[in-house]
Scaffold this motif. Structure first.
Motif, PDB file in Angstrom:
ATOM      1  N   ARG A  47      -8.409   6.005 -10.069  1.00 54.61           N
ATOM      2  CA  ARG A  47      -9.025   7.281  -9.699  1.00 54.61           C
ATOM      3  C   ARG A  47     -10.008   7.679 -10.791  1.00 54.61           C
ATOM      4  O   ARG A  47      -9.738   7.495 -11.981  1.00 54.61           O
ATOM      5  N   ARG A 100       0.782   4.262  -2.852  1.00 50.51           N
ATOM      6  CA  ARG A 100       0.563   5.672  -2.499  1.00 50.51           C
ATOM      7  C   ARG A 100       1.734   6.555  -2.930  1.00 50.51           C
ATOM      8  O   ARG A 100       1.539   7.680  -3.405  1.00 50.51           O
ATOM      9  N   GLY A 159      -0.010   7.144  -6.954  1.00 51.64           N
ATOM     10  CA  GLY A 159      -1.196   7.844  -6.463  1.00 51.64           C
ATOM     11  C   GLY A 159      -1.832   8.767  -7.479  1.00 51.64           C
ATOM     12  O   GLY A 159      -2.987   9.161  -7.310  1.00 51.64           O
ATOM     13  N   PHE A 179      -5.873   4.645  -6.160  1.00 51.14           N
ATOM     14  CA  PHE A 179      -5.926   4.870  -4.722  1.00 51.14           C
ATOM     15  C   PHE A 179      -6.126   3.542  -4.015  1.00 51.14           C
ATOM     16  O   PHE A 179      -6.635   2.570  -4.593  1.00 51.14           O
ATOM     17  N   GLU A 239       0.830  -1.206   0.000  1.00 54.05           N
ATOM     18  CA  GLU A 239       0.000   0.000   0.000  1.00 54.05           C
ATOM     19  C   GLU A 239       0.866   1.258   0.000  1.00 54.05           C
ATOM     20  O   GLU A 239       0.534   2.253  -0.664  1.00 54.05           O
TER      21      GLU A 239
END
Length: 300
Positions: free
Chosen positions: A148, A126, A130, A134, A122
């Motif tokens: 996104r 990120r 990102g 997400f 994760e």
């Protein structure tokens, strides 16, 4: 009893049909990630209130389902008599759906990605990806990275491909047994119990024991325990893996058909009936199928 009986030992009530529904695609729009066609909610309630067992079998989190699907059913008047069930994260989490909302969750911790590996992958997403995806913080047993809504498809696809390769290398370096396409890295015991599974809007990192057939089994067990079966089940989905729902039902000797709402990806050959809704796709095809069930099966 058409291959089904209640666990209580009493003869099951056999509904004219039962529904095993993927969510993204046939129910929720892949673009908005919401139920965009109002008739879907209306027809789901009409079917459920007529005694049709309805299960949502999805890779989505219980949090997503609670906010985007369950809340809509409750607001539209879901009745206590309806038998509606949710299987989330492809069988890792499940709960009944009631007029009060989502019921008590049950979680299969045996299929969860180890916490250190989850945190590492994760963080990778990120920090480096990102701009296009997400982390779905609602997941309990798997890791999911979703496109996104403001990321163009071509930007997301490039980021998704790069992320998946990086995640495979990272997890392997952490000693996690992982599969990605034809590539396999085994753990210390020689096993590879997790996989990287891409979809058109997401990437799931999950146990190899999780899939739509496991979700279908959870749903059939729950309905059986409540004394309900169906003369024929319909599974509905937009991915080739969604056929696994119907595969599982067929393997149990129960009549079933699968509704493919994205046939352009290739309609699979099966011993049971495979249905397409003409030129309609995704939630438009899902809406057409549900309306057809209301008219043809219930005569409304």
């Amino acid at each position: 009893m058409t291959g089904e009986s209640a666990q209580s030992g009493h003869e099951a009530i056999i509904a004219p049909l039962g529904l095993l529904l993927d969510v993204d695609g046939p129910i929720a729009s892949p673009e908005s990630r919401t139920i965009a066609i109002p008739s879907i909610v209306d027809d789901l309630l009409t079917l459920a209130h007529a005694g049709v067992p309805v299960a949502f079998i999805t890779g989505r989190s219980d949090e997503f389902m609670r906010s985007q699907v369950v809340s809509r059913l409750v607001a539209a008047g879901l009745r206590d008599s309806a038998l509606v069930f949710g299987v989330f994260e492809k069988g890792g989490v499940w709960a009944p759906i009631t007029p009060a909302g989502l019921g008590a969750l049950e979680i299969d911790e045996s299929v969860a990605l180890p916490a250190p590996a989850r945190a590492a992958v994760e963080e990778l997403a990120r920090e480096h990806y990102g701009h296009a995806m997400f982390v779905d913080d609602g997941k309990r047993v798997m890791v999911s990275l979703e496109q996104r809504v403001d990321a163009p498809a071509e930007v997301y696809r490039a980021a998704q491909t790069a992320f998946q390769a990086a995640a495979f290398a990272l997890l392997g370096s952490l000693g996690v047994g992982i599969r990605y396409g034809t590539r396999v890295v085994a753990d210390a015991s020689g096993d590879a119990p997790f996989r990287i599974d891409p979809t058109i809007i997401s990437t799931d990192i999950e146990s190899v024991r999780l899939d739509k057939d496991r979700g279908a089994d959870r749903a059939l067990q729950w309905f059986s325990s409540h004394g309900v079966g169906a003369r024929r089940w319909y599974s509905v989905g937009d991915s080739r893996s969604d056929y696994l729902m119907a595969d599982h039902v067929h393997a149990r000797g129960i009549p079933v058909a699968h509704v493919d709402v994205r046939p352009a990806d290739g309609v699979l050959e099966r011993e049971y009936e495979v249905i397409v809704e003409g030129e309609l796709v995704h939630d438009h095809a899902g809406a057409a199928f549900l309306r057809r069930m209301v008219v043809e099966e219930l005569g409304l």
